[in-house]
Design a protein around this motif. Structure first.
Motif, PDB file in Angstrom:
ATOM      1  N   ASN A   1      28.990 -69.895  83.689  1.00  0.00           N
ATOM      2  CA  ASN A   1      30.183 -69.366  84.073  1.00  0.00           C
ATOM      3  C   ASN A   1      30.099 -69.368  85.667  1.00  0.00           C
ATOM      4  O   ASN A   1      31.155 -69.960  86.397  1.00  0.00           O
TER       5      ASN A   1
ATOM      6  N   TYR B   1      32.051 -71.997  88.173  1.00  0.00           N
ATOM      7  CA  TYR B   1      32.609 -71.418  89.372  1.00  0.00           C
ATOM      8  C   TYR B   1      32.220 -72.236  90.753  1.00  0.00           C
ATOM      9  O   TYR B   1      33.058 -72.579  91.299  1.00  0.00           O
TER      10      TYR B   1
ATOM     11  N   ARG C   1      33.989 -75.583  90.373  1.00  0.00           N
ATOM     12  CA  ARG C   1      35.466 -75.463  90.647  1.00  0.00           C
ATOM     13  C   ARG C   1      36.140 -75.146  91.794  1.00  0.00           C
ATOM     14  O   ARG C   1      37.284 -75.234  92.234  1.00  0.00           O
ATOM     15  N   HIS C   2      35.183 -74.216  92.532  1.00  0.00           N
ATOM     16  CA  HIS C   2      35.432 -73.733  93.733  1.00  0.00           C
ATOM     17  C   HIS C   2      34.549 -73.689  94.852  1.00  0.00           C
ATOM     18  O   HIS C   2      34.163 -72.823  95.671  1.00  0.00           O
TER      19      HIS C   2
ATOM     20  N   VAL D   1      32.818 -62.335  92.225  1.00  0.00           N
ATOM     21  CA  VAL D   1      32.976 -63.040  91.039  1.00  0.00           C
ATOM     22  C   VAL D   1      32.652 -62.365  89.825  1.00  0.00           C
ATOM     23  O   VAL D   1      31.540 -61.826  89.897  1.00  0.00           O
TER      24      VAL D   1
END
Length: 109
Positions: free
Chosen positions: A10, A14, A17-18, A41
């Motif tokens: 995860n 993250y 994706r970011h 986060v």
């Protein structure tokens, strides 16, 4: 082993994706990518994977590499090294409290 967890997956997702929300930290070694992830986060079992002021180092399992090769390849490209492939990935994680960041460092061997 921490490197086989959904939590690590995860966090890597993250980062993927970011990229504008994380800090890529320049490294001398061409086979390493280091990232600072904001510590707000959400991460499951944060004390296990990102202990305050300590580092956790694990070799990614072959199963993890096989299942998430595309994600790891996207990060491997950021090493800008001369290697065209890798066989092993080591992950170092920790919480840098005064920077309010989770440290994620991937070493591609």
């Amino acid at each position: 082993m921490a490197s086989n967890s959904d939590s690590i997956y995860n966090v890597l997702t993250y980062i993927h994706r970011h990229p504008q929300q994380v800090a890529f930290i320049q490294q001398r070694n061409s086979n390493v990518v280091t990232v600072g992830v904001p510590d707000d986060v959400l991460v499951a079992n944060v004390d296990l994977y990102f202990p305050d002021g300590h580092l956790v180092v694990n070799r990614m399992s072959e199963d993890f590499l096989a299942m998430h090769g595309g994600l790891l390849n996207d990060l491997f490209i950021r090493t800008h090294g001369s290697k065209t492939a890798y066989r092993n990935v080591w992950i170092t994680t920790g919480h840098v409290v005064d920077q309010r960041a989770y440290l994620v460092e991937l070493s591609f061997e």
